[in-house]
Write a protein that holds these residues in place. Structure first.
Motif: not given
Length: 243
Positions: A2-5, A27-35, A45-50
């Motif tokens: 799960i590609r998670t941002a 199993p997750c791939e985590i990306m972080e964004y400040a903006s 390609g992102i599956n889940l966005l917080f």
């Protein structure tokens, strides 16, 4: 996978949410964004966005709600599941206007987070299963659009800013980035080499240096990709067998 941002202007919140995601049994791939703008640039390609609704980044005109609206306005995008995370409950109705899956209040409760994540993961998996087999890739070349079924593609090859699709009845070439396709099609395809994206359905065997397809073609397997490829292929086989 799960590609998670996570998109939040507060570093502490991003770190906390990352720790909660890593604690989930998926199993997750985590990306972080400040903006919001940085997140939007990578949303393919992102599956889940917080997503934090009240992003406080003066140099960026987009807040969380505006980012969600921009994402929903892209019909060609594989839409992510969006979970809003905020310190205020006054946005709850606005959140559902943009198809938000859930709404979490800060400080985020660990038990509530786990429940929401499990339901989001189930929805993502259901969406993948529904699209399996009937999903197509839309090509635009020379002013003509064509929908190519994914199950007709043996592999994709990167060539001079173009992508060559090796399909059952020949080859198709169009302008695209193989990296974007890798992100979008990661549930069925794997990047075995910088130049090759292979449909795992058509892998008949492999060694440490090459992958053999069911049509008899042999493709170079990067030594740096070997271990991750084997893991991805075994996961794909287990999923297909219902294990």
């Amino acid at each position: 996978m799960i590609r998670t941002a996570i998109c939040d202007d507060e570093a502490d919140t991003r770190a906390y949410l990352s720790s909660l995601i890593r604690a989930q049994p998926y199993p997750c791939e985590i990306m972080e964004y400040a903006s919001a703008s940085d997140c939007l640039a990578d949303i393919q390609g992102i599956n889940l966005l917080f997503l934090d609704i009240e992003l406080n980044t003066p140099e960026d005109r987009l807040d969380g709600m505006a980012l969600a609206q921009r994402i929903r306005e892209q019909p060609s995008l594989t839409q992510p599941v969006i979970v809003f995370v905020t310190g205020h409950d006054r946005y709850v109705f606005d959140a559902f206007d943009v198809g938000a899956f859930q709404y979490l209040l800060k400080p985020v409760d660990e038990k509530k987070f786990s429940q929401v994540f499990a339901r989001a993961a189930e929805q993502i998996q259901t969406g993948r299963e529904k699209s399996q087999g009937s999903r197509t890739l839309l090509l635009q070349a020379a002013g003509v659009s064509r929908a190519v079924p994914l199950d007709s593609i043996y592999y994709m090859e990167s060539s001079d800013h173009k992508v060559v699709l090796h399909v059952k009845d020949g080859k198709l070439t169009y302008y695209a980035k193989i990296g974007d396709l890798e992100a979008e099609l990661q549930d069925r395809f794997y990047r075995i080499h910088k130049g090759y994206l292979v449909n795992l359905s058509y892998v008949s065997g492999y060694s440490k240096t090459q992958v053999t397809l069911t049509n008899g073609e042999k493709l170079l397997l990067s030594k740096y990709k070997y271990q991750d490829f084997v893991k991805a292929y075994l996961r794909f086989l287990k999923k297909g067998a219902g294990l």
